[in-house]
Design a protein around this motif. Sequence first.
Motif, mmCIF file in Angstrom:
data_model
loop_
_atom_site.group_PDB
_atom_site.id
_atom_site.type_symbol
_atom_site.label_atom_id
_atom_site.label_comp_id
_atom_site.label_asym_id
_atom_site.label_seq_id
_atom_site.Cartn_x
_atom_site.Cartn_y
_atom_site.Cartn_z
ATOM 1 N N ASP A 76 22.965 -12.106 4.531
ATOM 2 C CA ASP A 76 23.333 -10.686 4.599
ATOM 3 C C ASP A 76 24.382 -10.323 3.552
ATOM 4 N N GLU A 77 24.546 -11.189 2.555
ATOM 5 C CA GLU A 77 25.564 -10.933 1.529
ATOM 6 C C GLU A 77 25.317 -9.628 0.796
ATOM 7 N N ASN A 78 24.053 -9.288 0.566
ATOM 8 C CA ASN A 78 23.729 -8.075 -0.166
ATOM 9 C C ASN A 78 23.197 -6.960 0.735
ATOM 10 N N GLY A 79 23.295 -7.175 2.043
ATOM 11 C CA GLY A 79 22.998 -6.090 2.976
ATOM 12 C C GLY A 79 21.550 -5.923 3.375
ATOM 13 N N ASN A 80 20.665 -6.848 2.973
ATOM 14 C CA ASN A 80 19.251 -6.675 3.302
ATOM 15 C C ASN A 80 18.863 -7.317 4.628
ATOM 16 N N PHE A 81 19.778 -8.045 5.245
ATOM 17 C CA PHE A 81 19.596 -8.563 6.600
ATOM 18 C C PHE A 81 20.729 -8.002 7.437
ATOM 19 N N TYR A 82 20.416 -7.564 8.638
ATOM 20 C CA TYR A 82 21.436 -6.914 9.463
ATOM 21 C C TYR A 82 21.577 -7.619 10.802
ATOM 22 N N LYS A 83 22.712 -8.295 10.976
ATOM 23 C CA LYS A 83 23.082 -8.919 12.237
ATOM 24 C C LYS A 83 21.989 -9.848 12.787
ATOM 25 N N THR A 84 21.341 -10.547 11.873
ATOM 26 C CA THR A 84 20.387 -11.579 12.261
ATOM 27 C C THR A 84 20.567 -12.772 11.326
ATOM 28 N N ILE A 85 20.219 -13.939 11.824
ATOM 29 C CA ILE A 85 20.204 -15.149 11.003
ATOM 30 C C ILE A 85 18.838 -15.789 11.175
ATOM 31 N N SER A 86 18.121 -15.962 10.064
ATOM 32 C CA SER A 86 16.843 -16.659 10.094
ATOM 33 C C SER A 86 17.059 -18.104 9.652
ATOM 34 N N PHE A 87 16.332 -19.025 10.263
ATOM 35 C CA PHE A 87 16.509 -20.440 9.915
ATOM 36 C C PHE A 87 15.222 -21.199 10.204
ATOM 37 N N GLN A 88 15.047 -22.313 9.498
ATOM 38 C CA GLN A 88 13.872 -23.160 9.664
ATOM 39 C C GLN A 88 14.311 -24.584 9.946
#
Length: 463
Positions: A76-88
Amino acid sequence: MNIKKYLSIVTGAAFAAISLTSCVQKDEWETPPINCNNKFANTTTTLAAFKAQAPATGYVLITTDQIFDGYVTSSDENGNFYKTISFQDKAENPTAALQIEVDKASNYADFPVGAHIRINANGLRLGTDRGVVKIGSVDPSFDIGRIPGVLVSRYISGVCNGNGLEVLPLKPVELASLAAAKDAQYINMLVTVPNVQFATGDIIPVNKTFIDYLAGAGVDTDRTLEDATGNTVTVRNSGFFSEGSKLLPKGNGNATFVVSRYISTWQMLIRKTSDLNFAGTRLDSAPPKGGTTIAFSGSFLENFESYATNPTNLEVYPKYVNDPLIGNRYWQLKTFSSNKYIQLSANAGSGSYVTYFAVPIDFTAASQFKFDVNVGFFNGNALKVYYTTNYTALSDISTVTKTDITSEFTIPQAPATGYGTLTPAGTYNIPATLTGNGYILFEYTGTAGGVTTTLQLDNIQAL
């Protein structure tokens, strides 16, 4: 002063200085070891096994310590993800991925891309929310709620590598096409697709930015990627995307993104604009046709009677250029009542269409230009006529300088059903100041679900 007392003072000061210097040097060159301890115990399950517990609908509440590892794919450093974390589950060749909802911003500072994280899901809900399997907190208003910021560390922790947080470089999953990316197994994974570009309508005639702005404020914006096989997918950009004002790249190349979905609509998410490496030349799924034996003349009549009706797209007729700039519809050769003409319509199509028919002309030798025109099922103006003197056959027609001369002609605006009759559109008197070789451009513009008027042209003439 007593000499012994003096020497004693000097000697003491010297030893103090040496001692002080030694301390400074020791602090400067020797870094004390970092005590790196993992907050959670060893894993008790795998991400894939944990994810498999998600019900087809609704959610389950996890009531035991289920501990598993993952590697962060989002940022979310550049604001394109909001209050979520995706992981694999792995940094390379992953087999499963998840998303966790957190009521906290700037997550990249704690968990950057590639960070090795460990999650204890005890007390969280696991379920499918709007097409995506995710975990989050108990919330009376939502099936999967956001974990309050102050409680995030209760469930998520970084994994140590001995000196601090372990961060590994991620190798995106390499997929052959955008169609392949539309698979639930890749949701929340980092993937890359070669030979893609933004749709022509996103860069021509206006090169759009990553996001739109309304009254100066960014809004969530969809842009369209297409690949070499004609597949398309939406790139979803947040209104808070810090790079949103940048122009979309016009070229072709590799796109890296986190796969996502909103209900049934696939939405791919980039972390930053550099995830798109579009340095290559654009692919053209509907390239211009004809144009191989261009002859500039000041006196000609084209009534299309000498051409066979198969193929219909005039691609084997080298005197003209038939160029679908947007979409994939060409001007086609048609016959009615033993008369041949060219025709184009956006009816029964999908998306937008802008197609040119370029007629070469010697403006110095010609004094007038004429053509016949007819419309069918009129529901909006679809035809414009231009002249240009800086177009080269089969080149990028979007870059040429065009002068609009549509007003010099009379283009019918009826009938609304059925077809009219081909009639003279009028005469354009070529000004004496317009000289040299150039082209008359017939531009058809239509949109499925919008203007779909059928246009017919015949008896194109210079004299």
